[in-house]
Design an enzyme around this catalytic site. Structure first.
Site, PDB file in Angstrom:
ATOM      1  N   ASP A  30       0.794  -1.234   0.000  1.00 43.75           N
ATOM      2  CA  ASP A  30       0.000   0.000   0.000  1.00 43.75           C
ATOM      3  C   ASP A  30       0.825   1.283   0.000  1.00 43.75           C
ATOM      4  OD1 ASP A  30      -2.564  -1.186  -0.073  1.00 43.75           O
ATOM      5  OD2 ASP A  30      -2.353  -1.746   2.032  1.00 43.75           O
TER       6      ASP A  30
ATOM      7  N   ASP B 233      -5.191  -5.371  -6.372  1.00 41.25           N
ATOM      8  CA  ASP B 233      -5.055  -3.967  -5.938  1.00 41.25           C
ATOM      9  C   ASP B 233      -3.623  -3.453  -6.156  1.00 41.25           C
ATOM     10  OD1 ASP B 233      -6.694  -5.766  -4.504  1.00 41.25           O
ATOM     11  OD2 ASP B 233      -7.081  -4.348  -2.901  1.00 41.25           O
TER      12      ASP B 233
HETATM   13  N1  GLY Z   1      -6.923  -2.169  -1.353  1.00 42.18           N
HETATM   14  C1  GLY Z   1      -7.981  -2.568  -0.551  1.00 42.18           C
HETATM   15  C2  GLY Z   1      -9.323  -2.298  -1.104  1.00 42.18           C
HETATM   16  O1  GLY Z   1      -9.497  -2.020  -2.267  1.00 42.18           O
HETATM   17  O2  GLY Z   1     -10.244  -2.371  -0.330  1.00 42.18           O
END
Ligand code: GLY
Length: 404
Positions: A122, A181
């Site tokens: 992230d 993601d």
């Molecule tokens: N990256 C986590 C989500 O999209 O909830």
């Protein structure tokens, strides 16, 4: 984009005639006016919220059902970069110096992420949405240094045997996991390789996208949320879900991370297979959209009157499709994606999705983690972030400018 003062921005839309036709596509001039209208009202709200948020180490993430105010998280939360990003977009549109100051104040604490050991993928969301937008708009050399450090930190999660980033090292259910993601966090690596960082950062990003394309994107161009790999041999073990309805379902936001992430991977690498993947994922998303034009949280979840929507997925999809519009030459395909993105934004800009004076957010009806019953049908900060991003992209496209 030419900056105008906040006051001028408001004056510019004062003369706008309210457009009665809420369903059809608007003429170019009408569209421009409508984009300005929603951007102005969004900026007014953001400025008000910013005046109420004075702890720069706490970042808005979601608004709970019984509240009207943002519930905030600490810098290590994956969502910390979105609020500074919202402020940077508000500054980009308005040129308002007070908003810029707020953006700087909320961006500063995120530098901790760049210089701490990597917890997860992230880092891209946290740093690119905050510092990335700040650097794009100000050229502040300190921001550049922090972004370069963040890219190196993200690259420490790369496993060369698998050929991908270990997205969630703390999830011990899998020896090496890579999630869809994570495609969004490659932009930081591509950016660093072009801006004084090592070339291997670009190679890591390309390899990661190739592994994701091969194993996490399914043959029908829907996507698993997560791919599990053997960390020692690199072998793909299985595709799983985490936030979706089932292992073989099409989790809405995951699909849109793929649309947008592969479009960026093509833009930065020139590899046609990434473009094809993004377009086919977009086509799958559009083909399966429900009649009212906004996805439920998962395309395979049983639909009842209680099934929540995910406005955030619609906003991310709009960004991805506008990126596609800029990247492809074929006129028919370009127009298809621009019109689809415009339609998503028009629906999100309707009273059903805009929060108006209900709470501090811009958009209602996003879903974070339905299987855990967390953040279901509530405002979530990344929906606001990608909504603003898409509006600004569309504004530039309508003005004949290149989106950056
Ligand atoms: N990256 C986590 C989500 O999209 O909830």
């Amino acid at each position: 984009m030419r900056k105008m003062s906040f006051v001028k921005g408001i004056i510019a839309v004062l003369g706008i005639v309210l457009i009665a036709n809420g369903c059809g596509l608007f003429s170019k001039q009408e569209k421009q006016s409508e984009i300005d209208q929603v951007l102005v009202s969004s900026v007014v709200k953001i400025k008000k919220s910013a005046s109420e948020l004075k702890d720069y180490n706490h970042f808005p993430r979601r608004i709970f059902k019984d509240s009207t105010h943002w519930n905030c998280v600490m810098v290590k939360d994956w969502c910390s970069g979105f609020w500074p990003g919202v402020l940077w977009y508000a500054y980009e549109f308005s040129g308002d110096e007070d908003i810029k100051k707020q953006a700087e104040l909320f961006t500063a604490p995120i530098q901790e992420i760049a210089y701490s050991p990597a917890n997860d993928h992230d880092i891209g969301f946290q740093v690119y949405c905050s510092y990335g937008n700040g650097y794009r708009l100000t050229g502040n050399p300190e921001y550049k240094e922090i972004m370069l450090a963040a890219a190196d930190t993200l690259a420490t999660l790369y496993n060369p045997i698998v050929g991908s980033i270990h997205s969630w090292p703390s999830n011990k259910n899998y020896p090496h996991n890579t999630i869809i993601d994570n495609m969004m966090n490659l932009e930081l690596l591509f950016w660093a390789a072009k801006n004084g960082g090592e070339q291997r950062l670009k190679e890591i990003a390309i390899s990661h996208a190739e592994v994701t394309m091969k194993h996490i994107v399914r043959p029908d161009y829907s996507a698993f949320h997560l791919g599990s790999f053997d960390a020692e041999t690199g072998a793909f073990i299985e595709g799983k879900t985490h936030q979706g309805y089932a292992d073989n379902s099409m989790w809405a936001r995951g699909q849109t991370w793929g649309i947008y992430g592969f479009a960026i991977a093509y833009r930065e690498s020139g590899k046609k297979e990434f473009l094809t993947t993004s377009m086919k994922m977009a086509d799958k998303f559009l083909e399966r959209l429900p009649e009212d034009g906004i996805p439920y949280w998962d395309f395979d979840a049983p639909v009842t009157s209680e099934t929540p929507k995910d406005a955030s997925a619609a906003a991310v999809a709009a960004c991805g499709m506008l990126e596609l519009y800029q990247l492809i030459d074929d006129e028919a395909a370009k127009n298809k994606y621009r019109e689809a993105a415009t339609s998503l934004l028009q629906i999100l800009s309707s009273p059903k999705y805009l929060s108006g004076d209900k709470n501090q957010a811009i958009l209602l009806h996003s879903t974070g983690h339905k299987p855990k019953n967390k953040e279901v049908d509530v405002p979530i900060i990344y929906a606001d972030y990608y909504y603003l991003e898409a509006l600004l992209k569309l504004k530039k496209i309508e003005a004949g400018q290149v989106i950056d």
